[in-house]
Design a protein around this motif. Structure first.
Motif, PDB file in Angstrom:
ATOM      1  N   MET A   1      19.800  54.054  61.636  1.00 27.85           N
ATOM      2  CA  MET A   1      20.665  54.740  62.612  1.00 27.85           C
ATOM      3  C   MET A   1      21.796  53.808  63.050  1.00 27.85           C
ATOM      4  O   MET A   1      21.548  52.702  63.473  1.00 27.85           O
ATOM      5  CB  MET A   1      19.815  55.103  63.841  1.00 27.85           C
ATOM      6  N   ASN A   2      23.034  54.259  62.887  1.00 29.48           N
ATOM      7  CA  ASN A   2      24.111  53.438  63.447  1.00 29.48           C
ATOM      8  C   ASN A   2      25.036  54.230  64.349  1.00 29.48           C
ATOM      9  O   ASN A   2      25.988  53.692  64.885  1.00 29.48           O
ATOM     10  CB  ASN A   2      24.889  52.702  62.349  1.00 29.48           C
ATOM     11  N   ASP A   3      24.756  55.545  64.499  1.00 31.08           N
ATOM     12  CA  ASP A   3      25.520  56.255  65.519  1.00 31.08           C
ATOM     13  C   ASP A   3      24.644  57.191  66.333  1.00 31.08           C
ATOM     14  O   ASP A   3      23.582  57.618  65.897  1.00 31.08           O
ATOM     15  CB  ASP A   3      26.747  56.959  64.928  1.00 31.08           C
ATOM     16  N   ILE A   4      25.104  57.416  67.551  1.00 29.70           N
ATOM     17  CA  ILE A   4      24.362  58.254  68.492  1.00 29.70           C
ATOM     18  C   ILE A   4      25.335  59.292  69.025  1.00 29.70           C
ATOM     19  O   ILE A   4      26.446  58.952  69.453  1.00 29.70           O
ATOM     20  CB  ILE A   4      23.801  57.392  69.649  1.00 29.70           C
ATOM     21  N   ILE A  17      28.459  56.651  77.110  1.00 31.32           N
ATOM     22  CA  ILE A  17      29.240  56.164  75.951  1.00 31.32           C
ATOM     23  C   ILE A  17      29.392  54.645  76.040  1.00 31.32           C
ATOM     24  O   ILE A  17      29.191  53.916  75.057  1.00 31.32           O
ATOM     25  CB  ILE A  17      30.609  56.884  75.888  1.00 31.32           C
ATOM     26  N   ASP A  18      29.694  54.158  77.224  1.00 32.30           N
ATOM     27  CA  ASP A  18      29.800  52.712  77.443  1.00 32.30           C
ATOM     28  C   ASP A  18      28.489  52.005  77.074  1.00 32.30           C
ATOM     29  O   ASP A  18      28.483  50.962  76.411  1.00 32.30           O
ATOM     30  CB  ASP A  18      30.070  52.491  78.943  1.00 32.30           C
ATOM     31  N   LEU A  19      27.382  52.601  77.509  1.00 33.00           N
ATOM     32  CA  LEU A  19      26.048  52.026  77.236  1.00 33.00           C
ATOM     33  C   LEU A  19      25.768  51.990  75.730  1.00 33.00           C
ATOM     34  O   LEU A  19      25.304  50.967  75.199  1.00 33.00           O
ATOM     35  CB  LEU A  19      24.993  52.870  77.984  1.00 33.00           C
ATOM     36  N   ILE A  20      26.056  53.084  75.050  1.00 35.91           N
ATOM     37  CA  ILE A  20      25.814  53.158  73.599  1.00 35.91           C
ATOM     38  C   ILE A  20      26.606  52.054  72.887  1.00 35.91           C
ATOM     39  O   ILE A  20      26.072  51.335  72.031  1.00 35.91           O
ATOM     40  CB  ILE A  20      26.201  54.559  73.060  1.00 35.91           C
ATOM     41  N   GLU A  21      27.868  51.905  73.275  1.00 35.28           N
ATOM     42  CA  GLU A  21      28.704  50.895  72.610  1.00 35.28           C
ATOM     43  C   GLU A  21      28.237  49.479  72.966  1.00 35.28           C
ATOM     44  O   GLU A  21      28.248  48.583  72.116  1.00 35.28           O
ATOM     45  CB  GLU A  21      30.170  51.118  72.972  1.00 35.28           C
ATOM     46  N   TYR A  25      25.939  50.433  68.984  1.00 31.33           N
ATOM     47  CA  TYR A  25      25.979  51.643  68.154  1.00 31.33           C
ATOM     48  C   TYR A  25      27.370  52.266  68.214  1.00 31.33           C
ATOM     49  O   TYR A  25      28.146  52.031  69.149  1.00 31.33           O
ATOM     50  CB  TYR A  25      24.961  52.679  68.653  1.00 31.33           C
ATOM     51  N   LEU A  26      27.624  53.130  67.223  1.00 33.97           N
ATOM     52  CA  LEU A  26      28.866  53.914  67.228  1.00 33.97           C
ATOM     53  C   LEU A  26      28.603  55.260  67.895  1.00 33.97           C
ATOM     54  O   LEU A  26      27.450  55.705  67.974  1.00 33.97           O
ATOM     55  CB  LEU A  26      29.338  54.136  65.788  1.00 33.97           C
ATOM     56  N   ILE A  27      29.661  55.876  68.366  1.00 34.16           N
ATOM     57  CA  ILE A  27      29.532  57.222  68.940  1.00 34.16           C
ATOM     58  C   ILE A  27      29.652  58.235  67.791  1.00 34.16           C
ATOM     59  O   ILE A  27      30.619  58.190  67.016  1.00 34.16           O
ATOM     60  CB  ILE A  27      30.641  57.487  69.990  1.00 34.16           C
TER      61      ILE A  27
END
Ligand code: ACO
Length: 198
Positions: A1-4, A17-21, A25-27
């Motif tokens: 997995m590299n995007d959420i 979004i800030d947390l994911i980055e 991870y990518l959005i």
């Protein structure tokens, strides 16, 4: 997995979004059925809820809406835990939960699925937090506190050790809760008292 992917395009979704980055991870896609929303932090908003990836996070603050979407899509994403939080290795955190910056979760606490443990909140030892709960910024839960499914713990509130808060409760901003709270009640003030519906 590299995007959420992100379901919801609100202010809360911006923090996610800030947390994911921050986690590297990518959005993937950002989804929202509101046609008025076409971009969020520069990401295109998709309005069609078909083919939602299993690795999506529900970025919706309303606990009941979050629950409805979780039931609808059966997502598989593990909790997203901010690197600048302090989470005990002896705690458990359910799938789809977000733990924001500055949070502390102490030993033997169990956090349910699709919860929001918001910025700088503190959950001490042996707490049990049900699914779809939102613990708002700067709320403080002492040891052995229990919170029922879908309850909202307001910003800056405090809950005394050992207190049990039922399901679908609202603890108002700044409330100090010193006694157990039955299902569905709203509590405000210090000491916390029921806010009766008019
Ligand atoms: C990142 C984020 O933004 S996360 C979001 C964080 N937000 C929160 O935690 C908000 C929590 N919500 C609250 O505190 C709300 O005020 C609630 C749910 C307690 C009450 O909301 P409402 O039902 O809309 O109540 P309303 O604003 O009409 O006020 C009703 C009465 O309760 C009082 N009241 C409302 N909230 C509080 C409170 N937190 N503490 C003390 N009294 C309160 C009001 O002064 C009013 O009193 P009055 O009738 O004597 O004038």
């Amino acid at each position: 997995m590299n995007d959420i992917s992100v379901i919801g395009a609100s202010g809360h979704a911006k923090v996610i979004i800030d947390l994911i980055e921050e986690l590297g991870y990518l959005i993937g896609n950002v989804y929202d059925q509101d046609f008025q929303k076409d971009k969020l932090l520069g990401f295109k908003v998709t309005h069609d809820f078909i083919d939602i990836p299993k690795q999506s996070i529900i970025a919706i603050g309303n606990n009941l809406v979050r629950k409805k979407i979780a039931i609808q899509f059966d997502l598989e994403l593990n909790a997203l835990i901010h690197p600048k939080s302090n989470v005990s290795r002896y705690s458990q955190i359910g799938k789809g939960t977000v733990v924001m910056a500055g949070v502390s979760i102490n030993a033997d606490s169990v956090i349910g699925k699709h919860c929001i443990i918001n910025t700088n909140s503190s959950i001490d030892h042996e707490c049990i937090i049900g699914d779809f709960v939102h613990v708002s910024p700067n709320a403080a839960l002492a040891g052995n506190v229990q919170i029922g499914e879908c309850s909202h713990i307001g910003i800056g509130s405090c809950i005394k050790q050992g207190v049990k808060v039922g399901k679908n409760c609202i603890i108002g901003a700044g409330a100090v809760v010193i006694r157990d709270v039955s299902d569905g009640l709203t509590i405000v003030g210090n000491p916390g008292k029921e806010l009766k519906k008019k």
